[in-house]
Design a protein around this motif. Structure first.
Motif, PDB file in Angstrom:
ATOM      1  N   VAL A  44      -4.647   5.369  -3.183  1.00 26.79           N
ATOM      2  CA  VAL A  44      -3.904   7.370  -3.078  1.00 26.79           C
ATOM      3  C   VAL A  44      -2.777   7.164  -2.230  1.00 26.79           C
ATOM      4  N   VAL A  45      -3.318   6.804  -1.134  1.00 28.66           N
ATOM      5  CA  VAL A  45      -2.797   6.969   0.438  1.00 28.66           C
ATOM      6  C   VAL A  45      -1.822   6.044   0.106  1.00 28.66           C
ATOM      7  N   LEU A  46      -1.421   4.760  -0.538  1.00 23.21           N
ATOM      8  CA  LEU A  46       0.084   4.086  -0.806  1.00 23.21           C
ATOM      9  C   LEU A  46       0.503   4.958  -1.725  1.00 23.21           C
ATOM     10  N   GLU A  47      -0.346   5.419  -2.752  1.00 23.19           N
ATOM     11  CA  GLU A  47       0.796   5.748  -4.062  1.00 23.19           C
ATOM     12  C   GLU A  47       1.178   7.274  -3.153  1.00 23.19           C
ATOM     13  N   LEU A  48       0.836   7.756  -2.254  1.00 25.95           N
ATOM     14  CA  LEU A  48       1.251   9.295  -1.466  1.00 25.95           C
ATOM     15  C   LEU A  48       2.666   8.546  -0.780  1.00 25.95           C
ATOM     16  N   VAL A  49       2.466   7.519  -0.640  1.00 28.21           N
ATOM     17  CA  VAL A  49       4.060   7.571   0.827  1.00 28.21           C
ATOM     18  C   VAL A  49       4.735   6.906  -0.373  1.00 28.21           C
ATOM     19  N   TRP A  50       4.277   6.340  -1.133  1.00 26.15           N
ATOM     20  CA  TRP A  50       5.600   5.691  -2.783  1.00 26.15           C
ATOM     21  C   TRP A  50       6.549   7.569  -3.128  1.00 26.15           C
ATOM     22  N   VAL A  51       5.397   8.546  -3.124  1.00 28.11           N
ATOM     23  CA  VAL A  51       5.546   9.024  -4.389  1.00 28.11           C
ATOM     24  C   VAL A  51       6.851  10.462  -3.063  1.00 28.11           C
ATOM     25  N   LEU A  52       6.114  10.523  -1.320  1.00 27.00           N
ATOM     26  CA  LEU A  52       6.815  11.161  -0.699  1.00 27.00           C
ATOM     27  C   LEU A  52       7.937  10.650  -0.240  1.00 27.00           C
ATOM     28  N   ARG A  53       8.830   9.885  -0.355  1.00 25.56           N
ATOM     29  CA  ARG A  53       9.926   8.794   0.474  1.00 25.56           C
ATOM     30  C   ARG A  53      10.393   8.795  -1.674  1.00 25.56           C
ATOM     31  N   SER A  54       9.970   8.293  -2.589  1.00 31.41           N
ATOM     32  CA  SER A  54      11.347   7.968  -3.636  1.00 31.41           C
ATOM     33  C   SER A  54      11.005   9.411  -4.237  1.00 31.41           C
ATOM     34  N   ARG A  55      10.630  10.325  -4.329  1.00 31.08           N
ATOM     35  CA  ARG A  55      10.425  11.835  -4.969  1.00 31.08           C
ATOM     36  C   ARG A  55      11.023  12.978  -4.442  1.00 31.08           C
ATOM     37  N   PHE A  56       9.987  12.742  -2.976  1.00 25.12           N
ATOM     38  CA  PHE A  56      10.968  13.948  -2.263  1.00 25.12           C
ATOM     39  C   PHE A  56      11.655  13.209  -1.139  1.00 25.12           C
ATOM     40  N   GLY A  57      12.260  12.605  -0.708  1.00 23.09           N
ATOM     41  CA  GLY A  57      12.697  11.966   0.728  1.00 23.09           C
ATOM     42  C   GLY A  57      12.606  12.024   0.954  1.00 23.09           C
ATOM     43  N   PHE A  58      11.314  12.182   1.496  1.00 20.76           N
ATOM     44  CA  PHE A  58      10.383  12.326   3.215  1.00 20.76           C
ATOM     45  C   PHE A  58      10.913  10.927   4.092  1.00 20.76           C
ATOM     46  N   ALA A  59      11.695  11.691   4.238  1.00 22.30           N
ATOM     47  CA  ALA A  59      12.414   9.993   5.956  1.00 22.30           C
ATOM     48  C   ALA A  59      10.970   9.567   6.513  1.00 22.30           C
ATOM     49  N   LYS A  60      11.214   8.423   7.066  1.00 20.87           N
ATOM     50  CA  LYS A  60      10.092   7.735   7.559  1.00 20.87           C
ATOM     51  C   LYS A  60       9.490   8.729   8.365  1.00 20.87           C
ATOM     52  N   ALA A  61      10.087   8.925   9.645  1.00 17.89           N
ATOM     53  CA  ALA A  61       9.242   9.699  10.678  1.00 17.89           C
ATOM     54  C   ALA A  61       8.475  11.045   9.383  1.00 17.89           C
ATOM     55  N   ASP A  62       8.811  11.849   8.713  1.00 20.37           N
ATOM     56  CA  ASP A  62       7.982  12.548   8.264  1.00 20.37           C
ATOM     57  C   ASP A  62       7.265  12.204   7.749  1.00 20.37           C
ATOM     58  N   VAL A  63       7.030  10.983   6.689  1.00 22.77           N
ATOM     59  CA  VAL A  63       6.092  10.459   6.340  1.00 22.77           C
ATOM     60  C   VAL A  63       4.954   9.834   7.740  1.00 22.77           C
ATOM     61  N   LEU A  64       4.994   9.640   8.825  1.00 21.85           N
ATOM     62  CA  LEU A  64       3.849   8.888  10.006  1.00 21.85           C
ATOM     63  C   LEU A  64       3.744  10.583   9.877  1.00 21.85           C
ATOM     64  N   LEU A  65       4.303  11.562   9.946  1.00 27.11           N
ATOM     65  CA  LEU A  65       4.033  12.987  10.737  1.00 27.11           C
ATOM     66  C   LEU A  65       2.563  13.089  10.158  1.00 27.11           C
ATOM     67  N   THR A  66       3.243  13.767   8.651  1.00 29.04           N
ATOM     68  CA  THR A  66       2.116  13.569   7.047  1.00 29.04           C
ATOM     69  C   THR A  66       0.650  12.802   7.500  1.00 29.04           C
ATOM     70  N   LEU A  67       1.232  11.610   6.924  1.00 19.80           N
ATOM     71  CA  LEU A  67      -0.021  10.356   7.146  1.00 19.80           C
ATOM     72  C   LEU A  67      -0.989  10.197   8.472  1.00 19.80           C
ATOM     73  N   SER A  68      -0.295  11.158   9.847  1.00 26.46           N
ATOM     74  CA  SER A  68      -0.904  11.274  11.233  1.00 26.46           C
ATOM     75  C   SER A  68      -2.162  12.611  11.082  1.00 26.46           C
ATOM     76  N   SER A  69      -1.569  13.346  10.286  1.00 21.28           N
ATOM     77  CA  SER A  69      -1.876  14.746  10.072  1.00 21.28           C
ATOM     78  C   SER A  69      -3.672  14.158   9.332  1.00 21.28           C
ATOM     79  N   LEU A  70      -2.599  13.678   7.995  1.00 13.61           N
ATOM     80  CA  LEU A  70      -3.693  12.992   7.852  1.00 13.61           C
ATOM     81  C   LEU A  70      -5.444  12.821   7.831  1.00 13.61           C
ATOM     82  N   PHE A  71      -4.750  11.387   8.786  1.00 16.40           N
ATOM     83  CA  PHE A  71      -5.715  10.829   9.137  1.00 16.40           C
ATOM     84  C   PHE A  71      -6.488  10.988  10.053  1.00 16.40           C
ATOM     85  N   SER A  72      -6.070  12.392  10.765  1.00 18.59           N
ATOM     86  CA  SER A  72      -6.619  13.070  12.277  1.00 18.59           C
ATOM     87  C   SER A  72      -7.685  14.340  11.000  1.00 18.59           C
TER      88      SER A  72
END
Length: 135
Positions: A44-72
């Protein structure tokens, strides 16, 4: 322990569908109120990153922030959490995409390395090696 699919996390993060966002909020709140931890599979995490980058245009920095928040988040339990944290660190500092970083982190965690690849960017990550016609 209930588990969450990618689409629930996407609605929660992106808030692009008010009805589904409200349903996701209710589910998460109900589980937290009942003292349940929510499980997130590594896929799910792997797919989440793919969806955020490809479908919603999240920049790498935004993905890093999002994942850091989820992981914490204390309300979440992540499958292969240590490998996900290592993958996040690799993704932060290397040019490889998150999927390759996760593949490498999981291989290293399993004690199986190097991860052989034809991907030149992935091969630059510690734990991976480039396969060429001369290997």
């Amino acid at each position: 322990m209930p588990a969450l699919d990618t689409n629930i996390l996407v609605r929660y993060i992106v808030a692009d569908d008010p009805g589904q966002l409200a349903a996701a909020w209710r589910l998460i709140k109900r589980c937290v109120d009942e003292g349940q931890t929510l499980f997130i599979p590594v896929t799910v995490v792997l797919e989440l990153v793919w969806v955020l980058r490809s479908r919603f245009g999240f920049a790498k920095a935004d993905v890093l922030l999002t994942l850091s928040s989820l992981f914490s988040a204390a309300e979440l339990t992540l499958e292969s959490e240590r490998a996900l944290e290592v993958a996040l660190q690799l993704f932060r500092k290397d040019s490889a995409d998150f999927a390759d970083c996760l593949h490498i982190a999981l291989a290293v965690q399993a004690g199986e390395q190097p991860l052989w690849t034809f991907d030149k960017a992935a091969a630059k990550v510690n734990g991976a090696r480039l396969l060429t016609s001369s290997n």
